[in-house]
Design a protein around this motif. Structure first.
Motif, PDB file in Angstrom:
ATOM      1  N   GLU A 100     -10.333  -0.864  -9.937  1.00 60.90           N
ATOM      2  CA  GLU A 100     -10.069  -0.937 -11.367  1.00 60.90           C
ATOM      3  C   GLU A 100     -10.073  -2.391 -11.849  1.00 60.90           C
ATOM      4  OE1 GLU A 100     -10.163   1.072 -13.685  1.00 60.90           O
ATOM      5  OE2 GLU A 100      -8.955   0.280 -15.333  1.00 60.90           O
ATOM      6  N   LEU A 145       2.570   1.705  -3.422  1.00 59.50           N
ATOM      7  CA  LEU A 145       1.629   2.228  -4.416  1.00 59.50           C
ATOM      8  C   LEU A 145       1.369   3.710  -4.186  1.00 59.50           C
ATOM      9  CD1 LEU A 145      -0.965  -0.682  -4.630  1.00 59.50           C
ATOM     10  CD2 LEU A 145       0.210   0.346  -6.579  1.00 59.50           C
ATOM     11  N   THR A 146       1.232   4.077  -2.925  1.00 61.13           N
ATOM     12  CA  THR A 146       0.987   5.478  -2.603  1.00 61.13           C
ATOM     13  C   THR A 146       2.177   6.331  -3.019  1.00 61.13           C
ATOM     14  OG1 THR A 146      -0.510   4.941  -0.805  1.00 61.13           O
ATOM     15  CG2 THR A 146       0.565   7.102  -0.712  1.00 61.13           C
ATOM     16  N   ASP A 173     -12.155   6.138 -18.496  1.00 63.39           N
ATOM     17  CA  ASP A 173     -10.771   5.997 -18.912  1.00 63.39           C
ATOM     18  C   ASP A 173      -9.888   5.817 -17.674  1.00 63.39           C
ATOM     19  OD1 ASP A 173     -11.404   6.292 -21.526  1.00 63.39           O
ATOM     20  OD2 ASP A 173     -10.780   8.392 -21.685  1.00 63.39           O
ATOM     21  N   ALA A 174      -8.636   5.502 -17.933  1.00 62.53           N
ATOM     22  CA  ALA A 174      -7.675   5.382 -16.833  1.00 62.53           C
ATOM     23  C   ALA A 174      -7.247   6.784 -16.403  1.00 62.53           C
ATOM     24  CB  ALA A 174      -6.485   4.538 -17.271  1.00 62.53           C
ATOM     25  N   ASP A 175      -8.084   7.422 -15.609  1.00 61.83           N
ATOM     26  CA  ASP A 175      -7.751   8.767 -15.119  1.00 61.83           C
ATOM     27  C   ASP A 175      -6.506   8.752 -14.250  1.00 61.83           C
ATOM     28  OD1 ASP A 175      -9.897   9.927 -16.316  1.00 61.83           O
ATOM     29  OD2 ASP A 175     -10.853  10.628 -14.470  1.00 61.83           O
ATOM     30  N   PHE A 176      -6.422   7.743 -13.395  1.00 63.49           N
ATOM     31  CA  PHE A 176      -5.347   7.709 -12.411  1.00 63.49           C
ATOM     32  C   PHE A 176      -4.162   6.903 -12.956  1.00 63.49           C
ATOM     33  CE2 PHE A 176      -9.227   8.243  -9.841  1.00 63.49           C
ATOM     34  CZ  PHE A 176      -8.892   9.382  -9.124  1.00 63.49           C
ATOM     35  N   GLU A 228       0.836  -1.191   0.000  1.00 65.67           N
ATOM     36  CA  GLU A 228       0.000   0.000   0.000  1.00 65.67           C
ATOM     37  C   GLU A 228       0.879   1.251   0.000  1.00 65.67           C
ATOM     38  OE1 GLU A 228      -1.020   2.409   2.464  1.00 65.67           O
ATOM     39  OE2 GLU A 228      -2.674   3.120   1.240  1.00 65.67           O
ATOM     40  N   LEU A 240      -1.740  -0.492 -14.025  1.00 60.30           N
ATOM     41  CA  LEU A 240      -2.296  -1.836 -13.880  1.00 60.30           C
ATOM     42  C   LEU A 240      -2.750  -2.400 -15.226  1.00 60.30           C
ATOM     43  CD1 LEU A 240      -4.606  -2.291 -10.777  1.00 60.30           C
ATOM     44  CD2 LEU A 240      -2.367  -3.285 -11.213  1.00 60.30           C
ATOM     45  N   PHE A 291       2.411   6.156  -7.062  1.00 63.61           N
ATOM     46  CA  PHE A 291       1.305   6.709  -7.846  1.00 63.61           C
ATOM     47  C   PHE A 291       0.423   7.684  -7.065  1.00 63.61           C
ATOM     48  CE2 PHE A 291       1.998   2.334  -9.414  1.00 63.61           C
ATOM     49  CZ  PHE A 291       2.495   2.660 -10.653  1.00 63.61           C
ATOM     50  N   GLY A 292       0.199   7.388  -5.799  1.00 59.76           N
ATOM     51  CA  GLY A 292      -0.741   8.204  -5.043  1.00 59.76           C
ATOM     52  C   GLY A 292      -2.046   8.320  -5.802  1.00 59.76           C
ATOM     53  N   ARG A 293      -2.594   9.524  -5.849  1.00 63.59           N
ATOM     54  CA  ARG A 293      -3.819   9.782  -6.597  1.00 63.59           C
ATOM     55  C   ARG A 293      -3.515  10.612  -7.847  1.00 63.59           C
ATOM     56  NH1 ARG A 293      -8.618   9.063  -4.658  1.00 63.59           N
ATOM     57  NH2 ARG A 293      -9.369  10.973  -5.638  1.00 63.59           N
ATOM     58  N   LYS A 351      -9.890  15.203 -13.598  1.00 60.08           N
ATOM     59  CA  LYS A 351     -10.639  13.964 -13.792  1.00 60.08           C
ATOM     60  C   LYS A 351     -11.510  14.077 -15.041  1.00 60.08           C
ATOM     61  CE  LYS A 351     -10.837  13.440  -8.799  1.00 60.08           C
ATOM     62  NZ  LYS A 351     -11.553  14.031  -7.648  1.00 60.08           N
ATOM     63  N   SER A 352     -11.661  12.971 -15.732  1.00 60.12           N
ATOM     64  CA  SER A 352     -12.409  12.995 -16.997  1.00 60.12           C
ATOM     65  C   SER A 352     -13.906  12.809 -16.784  1.00 60.12           C
ATOM     66  CB  SER A 352     -11.896  11.876 -17.908  1.00 60.12           C
ATOM     67  OG  SER A 352     -12.286  10.614 -17.400  1.00 60.12           O
ATOM     68  N   ARG A 393     -16.426   4.141  -9.207  1.00 62.73           N
ATOM     69  CA  ARG A 393     -15.791   5.344  -9.755  1.00 62.73           C
ATOM     70  C   ARG A 393     -15.967   6.529  -8.793  1.00 62.73           C
ATOM     71  NH1 ARG A 393     -11.469   5.714 -12.306  1.00 62.73           N
ATOM     72  NH2 ARG A 393     -11.361   6.964 -14.192  1.00 62.73           N
ATOM     73  N   ALA A 416      -4.197   4.748  -3.637  1.00 63.09           N
ATOM     74  CA  ALA A 416      -3.828   4.085  -4.895  1.00 63.09           C
ATOM     75  C   ALA A 416      -4.225   2.613  -4.863  1.00 63.09           C
ATOM     76  CB  ALA A 416      -2.327   4.230  -5.142  1.00 63.09           C
ATOM     77  N   GLN A 417      -4.040   1.982  -3.720  1.00 61.80           N
ATOM     78  CA  GLN A 417      -4.411   0.558  -3.621  1.00 61.80           C
ATOM     79  C   GLN A 417      -5.926   0.377  -3.726  1.00 61.80           C
ATOM     80  OE1 GLN A 417      -4.195  -1.923   0.107  1.00 61.80           O
ATOM     81  NE2 GLN A 417      -2.493  -2.899  -0.960  1.00 61.80           N
ATOM     82  N   TYR A 458     -12.974   8.618  -7.008  1.00 60.45           N
ATOM     83  CA  TYR A 458     -12.856  10.076  -7.167  1.00 60.45           C
ATOM     84  C   TYR A 458     -12.848  10.800  -5.822  1.00 60.45           C
ATOM     85  CZ  TYR A 458     -13.313  10.572 -12.283  1.00 60.45           C
ATOM     86  OH  TYR A 458     -13.093  10.581 -13.640  1.00 60.45           O
ATOM     87  N   VAL A 499      -2.322   4.906 -11.438  1.00 60.00           N
ATOM     88  CA  VAL A 499      -2.305   3.517 -10.976  1.00 60.00           C
ATOM     89  C   VAL A 499      -3.203   2.642 -11.849  1.00 60.00           C
ATOM     90  CG1 VAL A 499      -4.144   3.798  -9.246  1.00 60.00           C
ATOM     91  CG2 VAL A 499      -2.418   2.025  -8.939  1.00 60.00           C
ATOM     92  N   GLU A 500      -4.271   3.222 -12.388  1.00 57.52           N
ATOM     93  CA  GLU A 500      -5.125   2.461 -13.299  1.00 57.52           C
ATOM     94  C   GLU A 500      -4.387   2.158 -14.597  1.00 57.52           C
ATOM     95  OE1 GLU A 500      -9.624   3.879 -12.739  1.00 57.52           O
ATOM     96  OE2 GLU A 500      -8.275   5.528 -13.188  1.00 57.52           O
TER      97      GLU A 500
END
Lengths: 369, 369
Positions: free
Chosen positions: B185, A230-231, A249-252, A227, A258, A234-236, A244-245, B279, B178-179, B283, A254-255
């Motif tokens: 996701e 990942l933070t 889509d993969a906004d983040f 955890e 992955l 990538f964090g947020r 944000k869209s 989602r 992120a996790q 967000y 981390v998405e």
């Protein structure tokens, strides 16, 4: 410096007996070697690979072109020093990089697919020992493995105690926990739910269960990281966008990461192999194989052991290594144990953790106490 | 004792503005109430539900027939005492139990499906506040929620600070890590990879992405439990058999349990709702909504807060609650905080944890200091 080589493939003369009671005929084992075998054959190190690993421990991967998966650990002057040791790494049976697995042709000329027998970690080790027999290596200087590779190292030590002087087990466990099994079952269900899986008979159909395999890999990949890692990584943070869209889509980041991990994996791995190898890991319970008491698994051992865990590994946490250490203590086997601090979770064993290098080098080259 | 009622459905006259900049017309909110509203309307408690929860907090679920999801907490003489309080629980927008969501009909008479706008936790709260407006409840005695319900409680406190005297947040977070995003996701990809998803246009086709939704639920379900809880409940015990099958059946109890959880979920939940609600959770970042400093989110608050975490919850671990507590302290808001010891992981807030009952009862009925 990495080099690409075509793996040597060895065909076993004898059938390979399996824990299921079945036997595999015409087993092929694909392997790589590095460094020169000493005339007295005393300097051989067997490295066992993890679930999705392969024999390309220190050579470029023939499919992806990427450097070997443990290039930072294995090579001239590296902690596993190929100027000094003869390193052997073989693709486990059930896998898909040249050793016999579900994608291999059965005696009827068609791929085994789901007719391939369910194998165990011990069956993989039987294949490795058969390879050592052919190579004329009676006793390994060391057997080394992380994650599923550690399970193989433990299984070799327990079932073939005369075959290794040193056993180095990194980020591993003597049994799969309910949570470990649960995550693997999610992956298997994702693959089997993919219509392109076709009950495993997808070879040659032009359709393969890439979507299911990708989801399986994504779920598993989360368990390989921490955890915190990942933070930190990538964090947020958003991927290539300012806001944000309000879409899917993969906004983040981390998405995006992955998804990339998932789809990239399908380029190099066979979905049925993923089913069989996860099953083998879930079946792994070294104590159960030895009457229910883990210490008894090591009763005949004359090897020295070294266990390494990582504090951020929640897949096979330190308690699992400690459990093995207690059993080795009870069996009277010499064992050293260290928990290393690293932020990368389970994957720490593959990543830049200088303390691990020192432990590996020290254990392999240290003078016996 | 539980009772089954058909939910009341309220249709909002005004459009509901959304964080995306869009607005939803003709929004319907399905809700349940329990207990009698006091003449001065001072005893209303709003309970906010979690990702896959609904308004049936203390009534039998109309689809599954099972008792309400918080029947142990809500009812006559229970910690949230319906002899004393008027309890309101509404299905969030985006969901599928009567409130407007992707399965609802758009103005063209067809389901919204993926034309439904991406919503946020704050949008859900806007819907809840609109409901309170219609019900004539200016100020809640309390707003209470666990998990995503806790996010709504926090969002209500931050964005509508005059609407609640007490804010009780259980096993929740002020932002998705992120996790957290990564696990969601995986679930979304599992759904979208299912050919029956059909880009979301599966309504009325006789095919729905049950396999994908089931895999999504399985992956998520693991995160709701603790490793210790899984080991205690299932360990490596086999399901209705004496020995491993050497096949891909659900040999282990934990596999059978997960498959059951996955397939059962598809009977009561809409896959597109799962996409939209996950989602919204991903967000969620309460600090970001308020200039990047979480304390500022609570600057206008006059409410009392209570935060509860569980030591075995690795989805929203105690550090997340503590982060909120620090922000409330910085904002000068009165807050109490307790980490409870319970073996069930994140799901502890739904399960038998008597210490939680005492905390809830104490916070709701305690005399102001």
């Amino acid at each position: 410096m990495s080099t690409t080589t075509a793996s040597t493939i060895l065909r076993l003369d004898a059938d390979l007996p399996l824990d299921s009671g079945q036997a595999l005929s015409g087993v092929e084992i694909a392997y790589e070697t590095y460094g020169v075998l000493a005339p007295d054959r005393s300097n051989a190190i067997l490295i066992c690979h993890a679930l999705t690993g392969d024999q390309y421990v220190a050579s470029d991967h023939p499919v992806t072109g990427k450097p070997g998966w443990w290039i930072r650990m294995v090579g001239p002057g590296k902690p596993i020093d190929t100027d000094r040791f003869h390193v052997i790494c073989a693709n486990v049976i059930g896998s898909c990089m040249g050793s016999t697995g579900p994608a291999s042709l059965a005696s009827d000329g068609k791929p085994h697919a789901m007719r391939f027998p369910v194998i165990t970690i011990r069956d993989m080790v039987r294949g490795l020992v058969a390879l050592l027999d052919v190579l004329g290596i009676e006793r390994l200087h060391s057997v080394v493995g992380g994650s599923m590779g550690g399970m193989q190292a433990l299984s070799l030590a327990a079932n073939f105690p005369e075959r290794a002087e040193r056993v180095l087990v990194i980020a591993s466990t003597a049994r799969h926990s309910a949570q470990n099994i649960a995550f693997h079952e999610v992956g298997r269900q994702a693959i089997m739910a993919d219509p392109n899986w076709q009950d495993g008979n997808y070879y040659g159909t032009g359709r393969s269960p890439d979507n299911g395999l990708s989801v399986a890999r994504m779920a598993a990949h989360i368990t390989y990281l921490s955890e915190e890692g990942l933070t930190e990584k990538f964090g947020r943070r958003l991927q290539d966008r300012e806001a944000k869209s309000f879409g899917f889509d993969a906004d983040f980041q981390v998405e995006s990461y992955l998804r990339y991990q998932g789809s990239g994996f399908t380029q190099r791995f066979d979905a049925n192999s993923y089913l069989y190898i996860t099953r083998a890991m879930d079946y792994f319970d070294l104590a159960e194989e030895h009457g229910g008491r883990l210490a008894d698994a090591f009763a005949g051992s004359t090897a020295r052991f070294c266990l390494v865990s990582f504090d951020s590994d929640w897949l096979y946490p330190t308690a699992e290594s400690r459990h093995i250490v207690h059993a080795l203590n009870a069996a009277g086997a010499p064992v050293s144990f260290v928990e290393l601090s690293a932020p990368h979770g389970h994957d720490s064993f593959l990543l830049d953790v200088p303390a691990l290098d020192r432990v590996v080098d020290g254990f392999l080259t240290g003078v016996q106490p």
